[in-house]
Scaffold this motif. Sequence first.
Motif, PDB file in Angstrom:
ATOM      1  N   HIS A 158      57.198  44.087  38.518  1.00  0.00           N
ATOM      2  CA  HIS A 158      56.209  43.072  38.148  1.00  0.00           C
ATOM      3  C   HIS A 158      54.855  43.491  38.708  1.00  0.00           C
ATOM      4  N   ASN A 159      53.864  43.564  37.851  1.00  0.00           N
ATOM      5  CA  ASN A 159      52.511  43.936  38.255  1.00  0.00           C
ATOM      6  C   ASN A 159      51.611  42.721  38.059  1.00  0.00           C
ATOM      7  N   PHE A 160      51.049  42.199  39.158  1.00  0.00           N
ATOM      8  CA  PHE A 160      50.267  40.958  39.129  1.00  0.00           C
ATOM      9  C   PHE A 160      48.814  41.191  39.542  1.00  0.00           C
ATOM     10  N   TYR A 161      47.943  40.426  38.919  1.00  0.00           N
ATOM     11  CA  TYR A 161      46.557  40.296  39.374  1.00  0.00           C
ATOM     12  C   TYR A 161      46.275  38.804  39.495  1.00  0.00           C
ATOM     13  N   VAL A 162      46.473  38.274  40.690  1.00  0.00           N
ATOM     14  CA  VAL A 162      46.286  36.847  40.947  1.00  0.00           C
ATOM     15  C   VAL A 162      44.794  36.526  40.939  1.00  0.00           C
ATOM     16  N   PRO A 163      44.390  35.382  40.369  1.00  0.00           N
ATOM     17  CA  PRO A 163      42.965  35.022  40.361  1.00  0.00           C
ATOM     18  C   PRO A 163      42.348  35.073  41.753  1.00  0.00           C
ATOM     19  N   ALA A 164      41.093  35.504  41.812  1.00  0.00           N
ATOM     20  CA  ALA A 164      40.417  35.628  43.106  1.00  0.00           C
ATOM     21  C   ALA A 164      40.101  34.269  43.715  1.00  0.00           C
TER      22      ALA A 164
END
Length: 262
Positions: free
Chosen positions: A104-110
């Motif tokens: 799983h590759n995530f980019y969580v909101p800043a």
Amino acid sequence: MPFTLATWNINSVRLREPIVLKLLAEEAPDVLCLQECKSPIDKIPLQGFHALGYTHMIGRGQKGYNGVAILSRLPIEEVGAADYAALGHARHIAGRLENGVTIHNFYVPAGGDVPDREVNEKFGQKLDYLTEMRDAFHADAPEKSILVGDLNIAPREDDVWDHKKLLKIVSHTPIEVEHLAQAQDAGKWVDVTRADIPDGLLYSWWSYRARDWDAADKGRRLDHVWATPDISGAAHSSRVLRDARGWDKPSDHAPVFATFDL
């Protein structure tokens, strides 16, 4: 067969293609997970990656913002892409390797600059995103899985340069840390990096605003590698490639590595 995985917020894969190629050529991870690609998938420059043996890619993209991709020397099959909090953003992609491991590759909101959802919509979106991650892991317990990415939270006191000074700064506030912990606990995820490097200050991000980021060393560990308990014991050799923060036209993040003997 052991494989090495790296995760890196690249802050525009097209602008920073040269340093992605440098990383692949010099460090040769089997799998590279990128965040903040800032590109539609069909505009990602694949020719150079293919020439180095990275002939497999899955991802989600959008013009100028967000975006996640997984480059791999190993065959990988896309198995999902979640839109938590219904933001319509390209922030997650999941793929499965031939050995059965799901990545799983995530980019969580800043989360913006003000840690108050009443006055800052972006902060509320971040908390909602993490809540939906938690609920998804409760509903469908992950197995034989690795979770990586820019989670935009430095959870531990030694994940930031000054714990007390950053308690009211987005990325280290108690409410964010608690939301991240709930998502981690829901999937029983093991923080592989800190299992390998349990003690001491450890950062993966240094602000562009610092005139001399290396000397000031006011960093935060925003980028993470987690694994489910059934495979976390196979992980080793975790490291942050700090030098990459000083490469030509760098991202403000450094890559984080781990090797799995699976």
